[in-house]
Design a protein around this motif. Structure first.
Motif: not given
Length: 88
Positions: A1-14, A64-73
């Motif tokens: 499993m590949a994963e990475q955390t990010m802090k949302i800094t956009a004023a309007d969020g997502v 998070k991604a899990e599968g054959s191309d998880e890192t790229e995703a």
């Protein structure tokens, strides 16, 4: 499993426009791609799922991604999020 955390800094969020862009990127990959916020995890290939999280400015999200191309995703979703000005 590949994963990475990010802090949302956009004023309007997502909001709808960047969420749509992220869903489109996630949809290009075979792997299961999820976004986690506030103890909830949703499929990033579903715009309704992503929007249902109501991610505000200042939130910490984990991709998070899990599968054959998880890192790229995960790398592609993070790159798109930065391109859309969502975070760093």
């Amino acid at each position: 499993m590949a994963e990475q955390t990010m802090k949302i800094t956009a004023a309007d969020g997502v909001h709808a426009r960047p969420a749509t862009a992220l869903v489109q990127v996630a949809g290009k990959y075979q792997s299961d791609v999820n976004i986690e916020y506030n103890g909830k995890s949703v499929n990033m290939k579903s715009i309704m799922g992503v929007m249902s999280l109501g991610i505000p400015n200042g939130a910490e999200v984990t991709f998070k991604a899990e599968g054959s191309d998880e890192t790229e995703a995960v790398e592609a979703v993070i790159a798109k999020a930065k391109e859309e000005g969502l975070g760093e």
